[in-house]
Design a protein around this motif. Structure first.
Motif, short mmCIF file in Angstrom:
data_model
loop_
_atom_site.label_atom_id
_atom_site.label_comp_id
_atom_site.label_asym_id
_atom_site.label_seq_id
_atom_site.Cartn_x
_atom_site.Cartn_y
_atom_site.Cartn_z
N MET A 110 135.05 -46.40 -55.28
CA MET A 110 134.59 -46.11 -53.91
C MET A 110 133.30 -45.27 -53.97
N ALA A 111 132.31 -45.72 -53.22
CA ALA A 111 131.05 -44.97 -53.26
C ALA A 111 130.55 -44.75 -51.85
N ASP A 112 131.31 -43.98 -51.09
CA ASP A 112 130.91 -43.70 -49.72
C ASP A 112 129.88 -42.59 -49.67
N VAL A 113 129.14 -42.57 -48.58
CA VAL A 113 128.08 -41.56 -48.39
C VAL A 113 128.44 -40.73 -47.15
N LEU A 114 128.38 -39.42 -47.29
CA LEU A 114 128.68 -38.54 -46.15
C LEU A 114 127.39 -37.91 -45.64
N THR A 115 127.16 -37.99 -44.33
CA THR A 115 125.97 -37.35 -43.76
C THR A 115 126.42 -36.24 -42.81
N TYR A 116 125.52 -35.32 -42.53
CA TYR A 116 125.79 -34.30 -41.51
C TYR A 116 124.82 -34.56 -40.36
N VAL A 117 125.37 -34.56 -39.15
CA VAL A 117 124.52 -34.89 -37.99
C VAL A 117 124.45 -33.69 -37.03
N LEU A 118 123.26 -33.19 -36.87
CA LEU A 118 123.01 -32.05 -35.99
C LEU A 118 122.87 -32.56 -34.55
N HIS A 119 123.35 -31.76 -33.59
CA HIS A 119 123.20 -32.19 -32.20
C HIS A 119 122.83 -30.99 -31.34
N TYR A 120 122.23 -31.28 -30.19
CA TYR A 120 121.83 -30.22 -29.28
C TYR A 120 121.82 -30.79 -27.87
N GLU A 121 122.54 -30.14 -26.97
CA GLU A 121 122.63 -30.57 -25.58
C GLU A 121 122.97 -32.05 -25.43
N GLY A 122 124.02 -32.45 -26.16
CA GLY A 122 124.53 -33.82 -25.98
C GLY A 122 123.70 -34.91 -26.62
N GLU A 123 122.75 -34.52 -27.46
CA GLU A 123 121.95 -35.55 -28.13
C GLU A 123 121.89 -35.28 -29.62
N PHE A 124 121.96 -36.33 -30.41
CA PHE A 124 121.83 -36.16 -31.85
C PHE A 124 120.36 -36.03 -32.23
N ASN A 125 120.15 -35.25 -33.28
CA ASN A 125 118.81 -34.99 -33.78
C ASN A 125 118.26 -36.24 -34.49
N LYS A 126 116.98 -36.52 -34.25
CA LYS A 126 116.37 -37.75 -34.78
C LYS A 126 116.37 -37.78 -36.32
N ASN A 127 116.09 -36.62 -36.90
CA ASN A 127 116.07 -36.48 -38.35
C ASN A 127 117.45 -36.84 -38.93
N SER A 128 118.52 -36.38 -38.24
CA SER A 128 119.89 -36.67 -38.68
C SER A 128 120.23 -38.14 -38.51
N LEU A 129 119.77 -38.74 -37.40
CA LEU A 129 120.07 -40.16 -37.18
C LEU A 129 119.41 -41.01 -38.26
N GLY A 130 118.22 -40.58 -38.69
CA GLY A 130 117.54 -41.27 -39.79
C GLY A 130 118.39 -41.22 -41.05
N ALA A 131 119.03 -40.07 -41.29
CA ALA A 131 119.87 -39.92 -42.48
C ALA A 131 121.10 -40.84 -42.38
N VAL A 132 121.65 -40.99 -41.17
CA VAL A 132 122.80 -41.89 -41.01
C VAL A 132 122.37 -43.33 -41.33
N SER A 133 121.23 -43.73 -40.78
CA SER A 133 120.74 -45.10 -41.03
C SER A 133 120.53 -45.33 -42.53
N GLU A 134 119.90 -44.35 -43.16
CA GLU A 134 119.62 -44.48 -44.60
C GLU A 134 120.93 -44.50 -45.38
N GLY A 135 121.84 -43.59 -45.02
CA GLY A 135 123.14 -43.51 -45.70
C GLY A 135 123.89 -44.82 -45.57
N ALA A 136 123.85 -45.43 -44.37
CA ALA A 136 124.59 -46.67 -44.13
C ALA A 136 123.99 -47.81 -44.96
N ALA A 137 122.65 -47.88 -44.96
CA ALA A 137 122.00 -48.98 -45.69
C ALA A 137 122.26 -48.87 -47.20
N ARG A 138 122.16 -47.65 -47.72
CA ARG A 138 122.33 -47.48 -49.17
C ARG A 138 123.80 -47.60 -49.57
#
Ligand SMILES: Cc1cc2nc3c(=O)[nH]c(=O)nc-3n(C[C@H](O)[C@H](O)[C@H](O)COP(=O)(O)OP(=O)(O)OC[C@H]3O[C@@H](n4cnc5c(N)ncnc54)[C@H](O)[C@@H]3O)c2cc1C
Length: 327
Positions: A1-29
Motif C-alpha cells: 500500500m502506498a497511500d499519500v496523506l496531505t494536510y489541508v488548511l482552511h479559513y472561513e469555510g474555504e480551503f487554501n489554494k496551496n493545500s488544494l494543489g497538494a491534494v491534486s498532486e498527492g492524488a495524481a502521484r
C-alpha cells in the motif's frame, strides 16, 4: 500500500489554494504508485461533511477530520501522526509556507522520517515517490528518495496546481485525537488577512520595497507612510527574506519566486540586491536604493543610490514630499 496523506488548511469555510494543489498532486502521484490520496483537516464545526467531502473533487478519497485548533502546527502533527500510525500512509505531502514547514519538521521528528522542503516536482519511480528540489540558486535540481516507512514531501508555495477530477466525493472519517500536552500550549487567538495582502504590486506606478534592513516588521509602517506621501498609484513591496520572516505578506514579494514588476519608480529600502530579487525588478524605469552599506550589490543596478541609515533618510523623504505637495 502506498497511500499519500496531505494536510489541508482552511479559513472561513474555504480551503487554501496551496493545500488544494497538494491534494491534486498527492492524488495524481498516489495513483501512479497504486495508492490513494487521503487528507487531514483540523478545526471546529465549520468543517461540515459537505465541505470535507468536497476534497474528493481534487482527488482525495478519504478525509480524516479532527476537532482541534486550526492554523497551529503541533495539533496537526498529532493528528497526522495518529492517522499514519493507524492507516500506514507511505508519504505525507503538503504545500509549503511557514505552517507547512513547521508541520513537516514536527512530523519528521515524531516519525523519524526523511523530509524534503521547497519541492517543485514529485515523480513516481519503481513504485516509490521521489521529490525534486532546486538547489544552488535554482541552477541544479537535487532528487530525494526516501528510506523507511514514511517520506515527507513539502512543496514550494503554490508549486502544485489545484486540478479538479471528475465526480469525486471523499469519504469523511472522524478522528478522535488525544493531543500532546505541548500541543495545547499555544492558542489561536485571532486569524485574519495580512496587512497588504490585497495590494496589487504588479499594477503600481511607484513601488516602495523593504528588506531585512528595516530591522523589524514595524519598519513597514514607515514605508507605508512613504507610499502614502507619494499617493496616486503607489504600493509597498518586499523581499523574500522578510516575507519568509512573516514581516509582510507573500503577495507583496518581488523576485524569482515572487512577482515581476516594472514600475516607473522602484525605491528599495534596506535591500541588498540579491540576484533572485533583481530578476523581479530590474526592468523598473527608475531604480533608487537606500542602503547603509556602500558596497551593497543593489547600487550596481540603481539609477540613484543613497548610502545611509533608512531610519534617518525615509522620514526626511516623507517630510520633503509632503512639503513639496504643500501639506
Ligand atoms: C531559490 C531562491 C529563490 C529566492 N527567491 C527570492 C525572491 O523571489 N525574492 C527575493 O527578494 N529574494 C529571493 N531569494 C532570497 C535572496 O537570495 C536574498 O536572500 C534576499 O533577497 C535578501 O533579502 P534582503 O535584501 O531583504 O536582506 P539582506 O540580504 O539581509 O539585506 C539587507 C540589507 O539591508 C541593509 N541595511 C541594514 N540596515 C540598514 C539600515 N538601517 N539602513 C539602510 N540599509 C540597511 C544591509 O546593508 C543589507 O544590504 C531567493 C533565494 C533562493 C535561494
Amino acid at each position: 500500500m502506498a497511500d499519500v496523506l496531505t494536510y489541508v488548511l482552511h479559513y472561513e469555510g474555504e480551503f487554501n489554494k496551496n493545500s488544494l494543489g497538494a491534494v491534486s498532486e498527492g492524488a495524481a502521484r498516489a495513483k501512479e504508485i497504486g495508492g490513494e490520496c487521503h487528507a487531514v483537516v483540523v478545526g471546529g464545526d465549520d468543517l461540515t461533511d459537505e465541505l470535507c467531502s468536497s476534497l474528493g473533487a481534487y482527488g482525495a478519497t478519504k478525509v480524516f477530520r479532527a476537532k482541534g485548533s486550526e492554523g497551529l502546527a503541533q495539533p496537526v502533527v498529532d493528528v497526522m501522526a495518529k492517522v499514519i500510525d493507524e492507516h500506514g500512509q507511505a508519504y505525507a505531502l503538503f504545500g509549503g509556507g511557514l505552517l507547512g514547514f513547521e508541520i513537516g519538521a514536527g512530523l519528521a521528528a515524531r516519525k523519524h522520517a526523511g523530509v524534503t522542503m521547497e519541492v517543485i516536482a514529485v515523480k513516481a519511480e519503481d513504485g516509490k515517490l521521489v521529490a525534486e528540489r532546486p538547489i544552488l540558486q535554482d541552477s541544479q535540481i537535487s532528487i530525494s528518495r526516501y528510506k523507511g516507512d514514511l517520506g515527507i514531501i513539502i512543496g514550494r508555495i503554490n508549486a502544485f496546481e489545484a486540478r479538479t477530477v471528475d465526480g469525486g466525493s471523499a469519504e469523511v472519517v472522524d478522528v478522535d485525537v488525544e493531543y500532546s500536552a505541548w500541543s495545547n500550549q499555544a492558542e489561536m487567538v485571532e486569524r485574519g488577512e495580512q496587512r497588504g495582502a490585497d495590494v496589487d504590486i504588479e499594477g503600481a506606478n511607484i513601488l516602495i520595497a523593504g528588506g531585512r534592513g528595516l530591522g523589524k516588521p514595524e519598519g513597514f509602517e514607515l514605508l507605508e507612510q512613504l507610499a502614502g506621501a507619494f499617493g496616486g498609484n503607489s504600493a509597498v513591496a518586499a523581499t523574500r527574506a522578510v516575507v519568509d520572516a512573516g514581516w509582510y505578506p507573500y503577495a507583496a514579494q518581488i523576485g524569482q519566486t515572487g512577482k515581476t514588476v516594472s514600475p516607473k519608480l522602484y525605491l528599495a529600502a534596506g535591500i541588498s540586491g540579491a540576484i533572485q530579487h533583481k530578476v523581479g525588478m530590474q526592468s523598473s524605469e527608475n531604480i533608487v536604493a537606500i542602503n547603509k552599506d556602500a558596497g551593497a550589490p543593489i547600487f550596481e543596478f540603481s539609477d540613484l543610490g543613497v548610502v545611509g541609515d533608512l531610519n534617518k533618510i525615509v522620514p526626511k523623504l516623507i517630510e520633503a514630499i509632503k512639503a513639496k505637495k504643500g501639506g
